[in-house]
Design a protein around this motif. Sequence first.
Motif, mmCIF file in Angstrom:
data_model
loop_
_atom_site.group_PDB
_atom_site.id
_atom_site.type_symbol
_atom_site.label_atom_id
_atom_site.label_comp_id
_atom_site.label_asym_id
_atom_site.label_seq_id
_atom_site.Cartn_x
_atom_site.Cartn_y
_atom_site.Cartn_z
ATOM 1 N N ASP A 72 -22.081 -37.916 -4.571
ATOM 2 C CA ASP A 72 -23.314 -38.481 -5.072
ATOM 3 C C ASP A 72 -23.341 -37.706 -6.447
ATOM 4 N N PHE A 73 -23.643 -38.569 -7.610
ATOM 5 C CA PHE A 73 -23.963 -37.951 -8.945
ATOM 6 C C PHE A 73 -25.416 -37.299 -8.979
ATOM 7 N N LEU A 74 -25.561 -36.156 -9.152
ATOM 8 C CA LEU A 74 -26.841 -35.643 -9.211
ATOM 9 C C LEU A 74 -27.329 -35.625 -10.682
ATOM 10 N N PRO A 75 -28.364 -36.490 -11.225
ATOM 11 C CA PRO A 75 -28.605 -36.533 -12.652
ATOM 12 C C PRO A 75 -29.641 -35.356 -12.966
ATOM 13 N N GLY A 76 -29.296 -35.006 -14.340
ATOM 14 C CA GLY A 76 -30.031 -33.827 -14.783
ATOM 15 C C GLY A 76 -29.345 -32.825 -15.887
ATOM 16 N N ALA A 77 -29.645 -32.016 -16.214
ATOM 17 C CA ALA A 77 -28.954 -31.239 -17.198
ATOM 18 C C ALA A 77 -28.283 -30.069 -16.687
ATOM 19 N N VAL A 78 -26.941 -29.679 -17.169
ATOM 20 C CA VAL A 78 -26.148 -28.729 -16.686
ATOM 21 C C VAL A 78 -25.923 -27.575 -17.864
ATOM 22 N N ALA A 79 -25.843 -26.493 -17.858
ATOM 23 C CA ALA A 79 -25.897 -25.375 -18.724
ATOM 24 C C ALA A 79 -24.624 -24.936 -18.975
ATOM 25 N N ASP A 80 -23.799 -25.805 -19.803
ATOM 26 C CA ASP A 80 -22.423 -25.548 -19.944
ATOM 27 C C ASP A 80 -22.524 -24.478 -21.277
ATOM 28 N N PRO A 81 -21.172 -23.709 -21.265
ATOM 29 C CA PRO A 81 -21.006 -22.817 -22.421
ATOM 30 C C PRO A 81 -20.995 -23.642 -23.874
ATOM 31 N N PRO A 84 -27.300 -22.777 -23.603
ATOM 32 C CA PRO A 84 -28.640 -23.173 -24.282
ATOM 33 C C PRO A 84 -29.616 -21.874 -23.894
ATOM 34 N N ALA A 85 -30.368 -21.644 -24.823
ATOM 35 C CA ALA A 85 -31.589 -20.694 -24.797
ATOM 36 C C ALA A 85 -32.355 -20.876 -23.474
ATOM 37 N N TRP A 86 -32.655 -22.033 -23.169
ATOM 38 C CA TRP A 86 -33.286 -22.271 -22.043
ATOM 39 C C TRP A 86 -32.733 -21.829 -20.647
ATOM 40 N N ALA A 87 -31.555 -21.662 -20.742
ATOM 41 C CA ALA A 87 -30.936 -21.265 -19.304
ATOM 42 C C ALA A 87 -31.227 -19.947 -19.104
ATOM 43 N N CYS A 137 -22.705 -20.668 -10.610
ATOM 44 C CA CYS A 137 -22.803 -20.351 -11.873
ATOM 45 C C CYS A 137 -23.652 -21.639 -12.736
ATOM 46 N N PRO A 138 -24.028 -21.344 -14.087
ATOM 47 C CA PRO A 138 -24.820 -22.160 -14.661
ATOM 48 C C PRO A 138 -24.275 -23.581 -14.879
ATOM 49 N N GLU A 139 -23.067 -23.603 -14.879
ATOM 50 C CA GLU A 139 -22.281 -25.078 -14.943
ATOM 51 C C GLU A 139 -22.494 -25.837 -13.540
ATOM 52 N N ASN A 140 -22.903 -25.182 -12.722
ATOM 53 C CA ASN A 140 -23.053 -25.933 -11.135
ATOM 54 C C ASN A 140 -24.508 -26.053 -10.795
ATOM 55 N N VAL A 141 -25.338 -25.809 -11.735
ATOM 56 C CA VAL A 141 -26.784 -25.860 -11.291
ATOM 57 C C VAL A 141 -27.417 -27.099 -12.050
ATOM 58 N N VAL A 142 -27.735 -28.211 -11.514
ATOM 59 C CA VAL A 142 -28.652 -29.167 -12.188
ATOM 60 C C VAL A 142 -30.129 -28.986 -12.289
ATOM 61 N N PHE A 143 -30.532 -29.151 -13.650
ATOM 62 C CA PHE A 143 -31.984 -28.970 -13.926
ATOM 63 C C PHE A 143 -32.501 -30.255 -14.178
ATOM 64 N N ARG A 144 -33.753 -30.386 -13.960
ATOM 65 C CA ARG A 144 -34.599 -31.379 -14.458
ATOM 66 C C ARG A 144 -36.141 -30.650 -14.829
ATOM 67 N N ALA A 147 -36.459 -26.982 -14.543
ATOM 68 C CA ALA A 147 -36.478 -26.137 -13.135
ATOM 69 C C ALA A 147 -34.958 -26.696 -12.620
ATOM 70 N N ALA A 148 -34.525 -25.784 -11.899
ATOM 71 C CA ALA A 148 -33.219 -26.041 -11.112
ATOM 72 C C ALA A 148 -33.593 -26.765 -9.881
ATOM 73 N N VAL A 149 -32.595 -27.726 -9.562
ATOM 74 C CA VAL A 149 -32.914 -28.938 -8.569
ATOM 75 C C VAL A 149 -31.615 -29.435 -7.943
ATOM 76 N N GLY A 150 -30.621 -28.911 -8.086
ATOM 77 C CA GLY A 150 -29.549 -29.183 -7.364
ATOM 78 C C GLY A 150 -28.252 -28.352 -7.492
ATOM 79 N N LEU A 151 -27.410 -28.202 -6.694
ATOM 80 C CA LEU A 151 -25.991 -27.328 -6.772
ATOM 81 C C LEU A 151 -25.079 -28.419 -6.616
ATOM 82 N N ILE A 152 -23.846 -28.152 -7.327
ATOM 83 C CA ILE A 152 -22.625 -29.141 -7.473
ATOM 84 C C ILE A 152 -21.360 -28.302 -7.368
ATOM 85 N N ASP A 153 -20.508 -28.985 -7.289
ATOM 86 C CA ASP A 153 -19.006 -28.170 -7.013
ATOM 87 C C ASP A 153 -18.977 -27.206 -5.867
ATOM 88 N N PHE A 154 -18.980 -27.575 -4.411
ATOM 89 C CA PHE A 154 -18.729 -26.665 -3.434
ATOM 90 C C PHE A 154 -17.219 -26.384 -3.204
#
Length: 268
Positions: A72-81, A84-87, A137-144, A147-154
């Motif tokens: 499944d695709f988990l919608p939201g924002a991911v903090a890629d390098p 961003p400051a919010w991360a 890592c930040p690249e593997n956490v989905v935020f909405r 707030a962190a709501v999901g983990l990806i890349d297992f």
Amino acid sequence: MDERLEAEGDEVTLHGGIAHPGAVVRIGATVRRPAGPHTPAVHAFLRHLRAAGFDGAPGPHGLDDDGREIVDFLPGAVADPPFPAWAWSDDALGSVAALTRRFHEAARSFHAPAGAAWGFEAPAGWGGTFVGHNDVCPENVVFRDGAAVGLIDFDFAGPADPLFDVAATAYYWMPLVAPEDLDVDLDRAARLRLFADVYGLPRAGREHLVRGLGAYLGWGERLVTARIAAGEPGFVEMGRRGWAERKARAKAWFAVARGELERAVVSG
């Protein structure tokens, strides 16, 4: 496989990640990723997490006709390098710790299938049967909504001492890098304490958390070194961009800061 998943529109490349640059795509509500020997075990783990009530991981849907895994695709924002400051806010850090705790509560009842293959091997002294993510890592956490709501890349999921996964997550979100390699000024000792507090790490185990940071630091260094030597493109590019120098600076900083981190996390 659900035929509905085969007809959801064009492929959209999802950027980010190191192991499979350019090979991870979104099709509608699903993500297609290169599969490997670890995929059956990871999918069994993902199914368990969903059945245990954890909605912060993608559901698995087998393989497509090209042999790629479907999740499944988990919608939201991911903090890629560059991150961003919010991360680096305390709110983001606390939400990652809370999500990690919920994930671990669901993962504790998982029993790996006989003969399961994993893309991860715990370092000496950190073995176990508990299956963790090992790469939050930040690249593997989905935020909405911040707030962190999901983990990806297992891909690095696998069995180890549960504290190793706690330390691995804290490693990235503290983060364990040299001050000169950070774009923001962070009190890492305070952040480690906040992470442990929100996660709910018992006082009796906290003296081992910093030891786990060191174990993860060494594990990651060995992994990347081996993959650079194997010529894997994403890791070779990491090496070209100064990974070894950054790692050496991180190790030097950790050697100096270790006592402060230990005092911070066990105090109170």
